[in-house]
Design a protein around this motif. Structure first.
Motif, PDB file in Angstrom:
ATOM      1  N   PHE A   1       0.806  -1.229   0.000  1.00  0.00           N
ATOM      2  CA  PHE A   1       0.000   0.000   0.000  1.00  0.00           C
ATOM      3  C   PHE A   1       0.839   1.278   0.000  1.00  0.00           C
ATOM      4  O   PHE A   1       0.273   2.370  -0.027  1.00  0.00           O
ATOM      5  CB  PHE A   1      -0.995   0.045   1.176  1.00  0.00           C
ATOM      6  N   THR A   2       2.171   1.150   0.040  1.00  0.00           N
ATOM      7  CA  THR A   2       3.020   2.332   0.069  1.00  0.00           C
ATOM      8  C   THR A   2       2.949   3.075  -1.259  1.00  0.00           C
ATOM      9  O   THR A   2       3.040   2.478  -2.332  1.00  0.00           O
ATOM     10  CB  THR A   2       4.494   1.946   0.341  1.00  0.00           C
ATOM     11  N   TYR A   3       2.789   4.385  -1.174  1.00  0.00           N
ATOM     12  CA  TYR A   3       2.779   5.253  -2.352  1.00  0.00           C
ATOM     13  C   TYR A   3       4.066   6.068  -2.318  1.00  0.00           C
ATOM     14  O   TYR A   3       4.357   6.747  -1.339  1.00  0.00           O
ATOM     15  CB  TYR A   3       1.548   6.158  -2.305  1.00  0.00           C
ATOM     16  N   GLY A   4       4.846   5.972  -3.383  1.00  0.00           N
ATOM     17  CA  GLY A   4       6.113   6.683  -3.379  1.00  0.00           C
ATOM     18  C   GLY A   4       6.683   6.903  -4.767  1.00  0.00           C
ATOM     19  O   GLY A   4       6.062   6.563  -5.785  1.00  0.00           O
ATOM     20  N   GLU A   5       7.863   7.472  -4.788  1.00  0.00           N
ATOM     21  CA  GLU A   5       8.603   7.660  -6.037  1.00  0.00           C
ATOM     22  C   GLU A   5       9.700   6.598  -6.065  1.00  0.00           C
ATOM     23  O   GLU A   5      10.493   6.494  -5.118  1.00  0.00           O
ATOM     24  CB  GLU A   5       9.211   9.060  -6.099  1.00  0.00           C
ATOM     25  N   TYR A   6       9.738   5.834  -7.133  1.00  0.00           N
ATOM     26  CA  TYR A   6      10.647   4.702  -7.241  1.00  0.00           C
ATOM     27  C   TYR A   6      11.603   4.905  -8.408  1.00  0.00           C
ATOM     28  O   TYR A   6      11.183   5.272  -9.510  1.00  0.00           O
ATOM     29  CB  TYR A   6       9.859   3.402  -7.435  1.00  0.00           C
ATOM     30  N   VAL A   7      12.876   4.647  -8.158  1.00  0.00           N
ATOM     31  CA  VAL A   7      13.906   4.747  -9.188  1.00  0.00           C
ATOM     32  C   VAL A   7      14.468   3.347  -9.406  1.00  0.00           C
ATOM     33  O   VAL A   7      14.964   2.720  -8.460  1.00  0.00           O
ATOM     34  CB  VAL A   7      15.034   5.711  -8.778  1.00  0.00           C
ATOM     35  N   PHE A   8      14.362   2.844 -10.619  1.00  0.00           N
ATOM     36  CA  PHE A   8      14.832   1.483 -10.896  1.00  0.00           C
ATOM     37  C   PHE A   8      15.478   1.405 -12.280  1.00  0.00           C
ATOM     38  O   PHE A   8      15.225   2.242 -13.153  1.00  0.00           O
ATOM     39  CB  PHE A   8      13.686   0.482 -10.799  1.00  0.00           C
ATOM     40  N   PHE A   9      16.285   0.395 -12.442  1.00  0.00           N
ATOM     41  CA  PHE A   9      16.959   0.144 -13.716  1.00  0.00           C
ATOM     42  C   PHE A   9      16.335  -1.082 -14.363  1.00  0.00           C
ATOM     43  O   PHE A   9      16.118  -2.107 -13.716  1.00  0.00           O
ATOM     44  CB  PHE A   9      18.453  -0.105 -13.489  1.00  0.00           C
ATOM     45  N   ARG A  10      16.015  -0.962 -15.654  1.00  0.00           N
ATOM     46  CA  ARG A  10      15.457  -2.108 -16.385  1.00  0.00           C
ATOM     47  C   ARG A  10      16.002  -2.104 -17.793  1.00  0.00           C
ATOM     48  O   ARG A  10      16.072  -1.059 -18.451  1.00  0.00           O
ATOM     49  CB  ARG A  10      13.927  -2.057 -16.401  1.00  0.00           C
ATOM     50  N   GLN A  11      16.351  -3.288 -18.263  1.00  0.00           N
ATOM     51  CA  GLN A  11      16.908  -3.423 -19.604  1.00  0.00           C
ATOM     52  C   GLN A  11      16.183  -4.539 -20.339  1.00  0.00           C
ATOM     53  O   GLN A  11      16.030  -5.640 -19.818  1.00  0.00           O
ATOM     54  CB  GLN A  11      18.408  -3.735 -19.530  1.00  0.00           C
ATOM     55  N   ASN A  12      15.698  -4.237 -21.534  1.00  0.00           N
ATOM     56  CA  ASN A  12      15.043  -5.237 -22.395  1.00  0.00           C
ATOM     57  C   ASN A  12      13.844  -5.898 -21.723  1.00  0.00           C
ATOM     58  O   ASN A  12      13.638  -7.108 -21.838  1.00  0.00           O
ATOM     59  CB  ASN A  12      16.049  -6.311 -22.824  1.00  0.00           C
ATOM     60  N   GLY A  13      13.034  -5.113 -21.042  1.00  0.00           N
ATOM     61  CA  GLY A  13      11.832  -5.656 -20.427  1.00  0.00           C
ATOM     62  C   GLY A  13      12.148  -6.474 -19.184  1.00  0.00           C
ATOM     63  O   GLY A  13      13.263  -6.479 -18.673  1.00  0.00           O
ATOM     64  N   GLY A  14      11.169  -7.241 -18.707  1.00  0.00           N
ATOM     65  CA  GLY A  14      11.370  -8.064 -17.523  1.00  0.00           C
ATOM     66  C   GLY A  14      11.379  -7.237 -16.249  1.00  0.00           C
ATOM     67  O   GLY A  14      10.960  -6.077 -16.214  1.00  0.00           O
ATOM     68  N   LEU A  15      11.890  -7.850 -15.166  1.00  0.00           N
ATOM     69  CA  LEU A  15      11.933  -7.173 -13.879  1.00  0.00           C
ATOM     70  C   LEU A  15      12.961  -6.054 -13.876  1.00  0.00           C
ATOM     71  O   LEU A  15      14.033  -6.182 -14.455  1.00  0.00           O
ATOM     72  CB  LEU A  15      12.290  -8.166 -12.767  1.00  0.00           C
TER      73      LEU A  15
ATOM     74  N   GLN B   1      16.557   3.109  -5.568  1.00  0.00           N
ATOM     75  CA  GLN B   1      16.255   4.018  -4.473  1.00  0.00           C
ATOM     76  C   GLN B   1      14.814   4.491  -4.604  1.00  0.00           C
ATOM     77  O   GLN B   1      14.130   4.171  -5.583  1.00  0.00           O
ATOM     78  CB  GLN B   1      17.202   5.219  -4.479  1.00  0.00           C
ATOM     79  N   GLY B   2      14.372   5.255  -3.648  1.00  0.00           N
ATOM     80  CA  GLY B   2      13.019   5.788  -3.711  1.00  0.00           C
ATOM     81  C   GLY B   2      12.739   6.720  -2.561  1.00  0.00           C
ATOM     82  O   GLY B   2      13.557   6.897  -1.654  1.00  0.00           O
TER      83      GLY B   2
END
Length: 249
Positions: A53-67, A72-73
């Motif tokens: 239920f947490t609402y936040g700003e998420y920074v993530f790395f993704r390459q070629n789809g998938g997870l 950080q966030g």
């Protein structure tokens, strides 16, 4: 590629010894799955970010789809009160699982994000949780293409004073069309008024509504029929909620 999104955690599961995989409902990027490495550790800087239920700003790395891999966030709203209350946690879990199971990743957009956020906010601020969820269920049905017609006959479009509801056909039946579903149920005027209001209402506009116990029970039975027949989902969170209500925990 590095992404920065605002999102709500709708699913969180353990992965390996210290990791978690979370699913985010985002405003502009649909549903996104990310792995938070080390998030199960108490001192992890990501631990609070991946709570349900947490609402936040998420920074993530993704390459070629998938997870993606969460880097950080920043928490915007933790919704801690929803997790510490057994009943509210069950209602919020149902809201999140319903969205997760109803829509494909690419179908989630701004509407879903704003309705879910408004639903969690309403639960957090003390509004009647059952009424909040019934309005949310109607919004889910509408966005999924199964929106019930409460104000006009679902068969001919007529608007009369009939209050016969047919979950199988997807809404109200006028007196001339009632024969199309002998199982159509006649509801009380109070429940009918509430349903026609919810048909047009946005979750973000929901105020404090006082509802009689008899109306609440009738709404629950009717909406359960609509959800079961139109979507046919078996949700674990709903089973938990039913058990809590059954034993008045």
């Amino acid at each position: 590629m590095l992404y920065r999104v605002e999102g709500i955690v709708i699913r969180s599961m353990d992965y390996g010894e210290g990791n978690k995989i979370v699913t985010l409902c985002t405003e502009n990027n649909g549903k996104i799955g990310v792995i938070a490495r080390g998030a199960k550790k108490v001192k992890s800087r990501l631990a609070a970010m991946v709570q349900p239920f947490t609402y936040g700003e998420y920074v993530f790395f993704r390459q070629n789809g998938g997870l993606g891999t969460l880097n950080q966030g920043e928490i915007i709203e933790s919704h801690f009160s929803l997790r510490e209350d057994l009943f509210l946690a069950a209602y919020a879990s149902y809201a999140c699982e319903l969205l997760d199971r109803t829509l494909q990743d690419e179908e989630v957009g701004r509407f879903w994000f704003t309705q879910l956020k408004a639903c969690l906010d309403a639960l957090s601020t003390g509004k009647d949780p059952q009424i909040v969820l019934h309005l949310y269920e109607i919004k889910v049905l509408q966005a999924a293409g199964y929106g019930p017609s409460f104000s006009a006959c679902v068969n001919c479009g007529a608007e009369d004073d009939s209050t016969f509801m047919s979950p199988r056909l997807g809404g109200k039946l006028c007196r001339r069309c009632r024969h199309h579903d002998p199982a159509a149920r006649e509801i009380t005027a109070g429940t009918y008024k509430l349903l026609t209001l919810f048909e047009r209402m946005d979750m973000r506009r929901l105020g404090n509504i006082s509802v009689k116990d008899s109306t609440r029970q009738e709404m629950k039975e009717l909406m359960r029929s609509f959800m079961d027949i139109q979507l046919g989902l078996k949700l674990k969170s709903l089973q938990v909620l039913d058990q809590l209500n059954k034993y008045n925990i």
